[in-house]
Design a protein around this motif. Sequence first.
Motif, PDB file in Angstrom:
ATOM      1  N   ALA A 176     -38.615 -41.174 -24.134  1.00 34.40           N
ATOM      2  CA  ALA A 176     -38.375 -39.778 -23.773  1.00 34.40           C
ATOM      3  C   ALA A 176     -37.443 -39.090 -24.768  1.00 34.40           C
ATOM      4  O   ALA A 176     -37.405 -37.869 -24.837  1.00 34.40           O
ATOM      5  N   ASP A 177     -36.677 -39.873 -25.555  1.00 38.89           N
ATOM      6  CA  ASP A 177     -35.834 -39.238 -26.574  1.00 38.89           C
ATOM      7  C   ASP A 177     -36.469 -39.323 -27.960  1.00 38.89           C
ATOM      8  O   ASP A 177     -35.822 -39.046 -28.966  1.00 38.89           O
ATOM      9  N   GLY A 178     -37.757 -39.699 -28.016  1.00 37.96           N
ATOM     10  CA  GLY A 178     -38.494 -39.631 -29.267  1.00 37.96           C
ATOM     11  C   GLY A 178     -38.504 -40.898 -30.103  1.00 37.96           C
ATOM     12  O   GLY A 178     -39.169 -40.948 -31.137  1.00 37.96           O
ATOM     13  N   GLU A 179     -37.795 -41.940 -29.673  1.00 40.18           N
ATOM     14  CA  GLU A 179     -37.801 -43.194 -30.424  1.00 40.18           C
ATOM     15  C   GLU A 179     -39.179 -43.855 -30.311  1.00 40.18           C
ATOM     16  O   GLU A 179     -39.814 -43.810 -29.254  1.00 40.18           O
ATOM     17  N   VAL A 180     -39.619 -44.482 -31.409  1.00 41.30           N
ATOM     18  CA  VAL A 180     -40.942 -45.113 -31.439  1.00 41.30           C
ATOM     19  C   VAL A 180     -40.781 -46.601 -31.749  1.00 41.30           C
ATOM     20  O   VAL A 180     -40.137 -46.971 -32.736  1.00 41.30           O
ATOM     21  N   HIS A 181     -41.348 -47.453 -30.890  1.00 40.30           N
ATOM     22  CA  HIS A 181     -41.318 -48.901 -31.088  1.00 40.30           C
ATOM     23  C   HIS A 181     -42.717 -49.454 -30.845  1.00 40.30           C
ATOM     24  O   HIS A 181     -43.499 -48.866 -30.095  1.00 40.30           O
ATOM     25  N   GLY A 182     -43.012 -50.586 -31.442  1.00 36.81           N
ATOM     26  CA  GLY A 182     -44.318 -51.200 -31.231  1.00 36.81           C
ATOM     27  C   GLY A 182     -44.299 -52.680 -31.530  1.00 36.81           C
ATOM     28  O   GLY A 182     -43.312 -53.235 -32.029  1.00 36.81           O
ATOM     29  N   VAL A 183     -45.412 -53.328 -31.200  1.00 38.05           N
ATOM     30  CA  VAL A 183     -45.598 -54.764 -31.447  1.00 38.05           C
ATOM     31  C   VAL A 183     -46.910 -54.929 -32.200  1.00 38.05           C
ATOM     32  O   VAL A 183     -47.914 -54.269 -31.863  1.00 38.05           O
ATOM     33  N   ASN A 184     -46.928 -55.805 -33.211  1.00 36.22           N
ATOM     34  CA  ASN A 184     -48.189 -56.046 -33.917  1.00 36.22           C
ATOM     35  C   ASN A 184     -48.873 -57.303 -33.389  1.00 36.22           C
ATOM     36  O   ASN A 184     -48.358 -57.987 -32.489  1.00 36.22           O
ATOM     37  N   LYS A 185     -50.058 -57.609 -33.943  1.00 34.95           N
ATOM     38  CA  LYS A 185     -50.861 -58.708 -33.401  1.00 34.95           C
ATOM     39  C   LYS A 185     -50.202 -60.063 -33.606  1.00 34.95           C
ATOM     40  O   LYS A 185     -50.545 -61.041 -32.944  1.00 34.95           O
ATOM     41  N   HIS A 186     -49.227 -60.135 -34.518  1.00 35.31           N
ATOM     42  CA  HIS A 186     -48.503 -61.390 -34.745  1.00 35.31           C
ATOM     43  C   HIS A 186     -47.320 -61.556 -33.794  1.00 35.31           C
ATOM     44  O   HIS A 186     -46.637 -62.580 -33.840  1.00 35.31           O
ATOM     45  N   GLY A 187     -47.045 -60.526 -32.956  1.00 32.79           N
ATOM     46  CA  GLY A 187     -45.934 -60.619 -32.025  1.00 32.79           C
ATOM     47  C   GLY A 187     -44.616 -60.142 -32.587  1.00 32.79           C
ATOM     48  O   GLY A 187     -43.551 -60.423 -32.026  1.00 32.79           O
ATOM     49  N   TRP A 188     -44.653 -59.401 -33.699  1.00 32.00           N
ATOM     50  CA  TRP A 188     -43.438 -58.879 -34.312  1.00 32.00           C
ATOM     51  C   TRP A 188     -43.151 -57.487 -33.773  1.00 32.00           C
ATOM     52  O   TRP A 188     -44.066 -56.673 -33.605  1.00 32.00           O
ATOM     53  N   VAL A 189     -41.872 -57.188 -33.547  1.00 30.64           N
ATOM     54  CA  VAL A 189     -41.446 -55.894 -32.993  1.00 30.64           C
ATOM     55  C   VAL A 189     -40.989 -54.979 -34.124  1.00 30.64           C
ATOM     56  O   VAL A 189     -40.255 -55.403 -35.023  1.00 30.64           O
ATOM     57  N   TYR A 190     -41.428 -53.726 -34.069  1.00 31.05           N
ATOM     58  CA  TYR A 190     -41.059 -52.752 -35.098  1.00 31.05           C
ATOM     59  C   TYR A 190     -40.467 -51.499 -34.463  1.00 31.05           C
ATOM     60  O   TYR A 190     -40.864 -51.103 -33.368  1.00 31.05           O
ATOM     61  N   LYS A 191     -39.548 -50.880 -35.205  1.00 26.00           N
ATOM     62  CA  LYS A 191     -38.972 -49.582 -34.825  1.00 26.00           C
ATOM     63  C   LYS A 191     -39.285 -48.602 -35.937  1.00 26.00           C
ATOM     64  O   LYS A 191     -39.172 -48.936 -37.127  1.00 26.00           O
ATOM     65  N   ARG A 192     -39.715 -47.399 -35.578  1.00 24.32           N
ATOM     66  CA  ARG A 192     -39.974 -46.365 -36.566  1.00 24.32           C
ATOM     67  C   ARG A 192     -38.647 -45.696 -36.917  1.00 24.32           C
ATOM     68  O   ARG A 192     -37.929 -45.218 -36.025  1.00 24.32           O
ATOM     69  N   ILE A 193     -38.334 -45.666 -38.196  1.00 29.98           N
ATOM     70  CA  ILE A 193     -37.070 -45.118 -38.665  1.00 29.98           C
ATOM     71  C   ILE A 193     -37.216 -43.619 -38.914  1.00 29.98           C
ATOM     72  O   ILE A 193     -38.239 -43.162 -39.428  1.00 29.98           O
TER      73      ILE A 193
END
Length: 245
Positions: A176-193
Amino acid sequence: ALQCEAVPGVLKQIDAGAGRVCGILKEGKVVEFRDGHWVELEASGKHVSVGPAGLWRVGVDGLVFKWFRSGWVQVNPGNLIQIDAGGDKFVVGCNASHSIFCLNHRPALSYDGTGSVSWMAVPGKLKYYSCGPVGCWGVNQLDEIHVKLGVSGNSCHGPEKWYRIPGSLSMVEVSADGEVHGVNKHGWVYKRIGVSACNPFGSGWEHLRVAGLSSHVSYDRGALWIICRNGDVQRCSFSEALSFE
């Protein structure tokens, strides 16, 4: 650095929004995290979302439900595999054939289980779609990442244009504050900077060092909730490095 602590429970999906955290236990029950433990919400489902538009779930059969006052009401019509209540009081979701739908804020907030709602079709194909204050992010069957801008509570479908973002994710969540996070097919977590109203696409992906492999992630009010591949739950926070610039 990311500081993480284990949270009791075994989950397959989690969503944090508007100060609440809901999830789906491994056996399918819908729960909410309160005072350090999971409280059952008298329902089962395959996906749940909580945010500015309230609390919504997709049942095991794909039917859509909304928490209204003190219980669940079925949203008619509605058949989805994934749902997101994190936009500006509107709801979006994807169905089994990866078609995208959304519900403007008036019907999303006022629907009480009587009559029907009119979902709007959003052009495109996605398997996961999530909205925040400065845009909606989604991933398709090929794990390609797409962003739509100009989406609002009155115009949940937005303009037709999609922007392709470099990278590959199997699920993506906008807070809700615009932060973007995701997981890829290898199970790694990412944050959009660097995502902001001035730079809605951000500037790159940061790989977050998390113990083990992950399957699902959600962020709200400083806490990053991560489900590991075995269903264990971690609650993480970012300890900001001091800067003297």
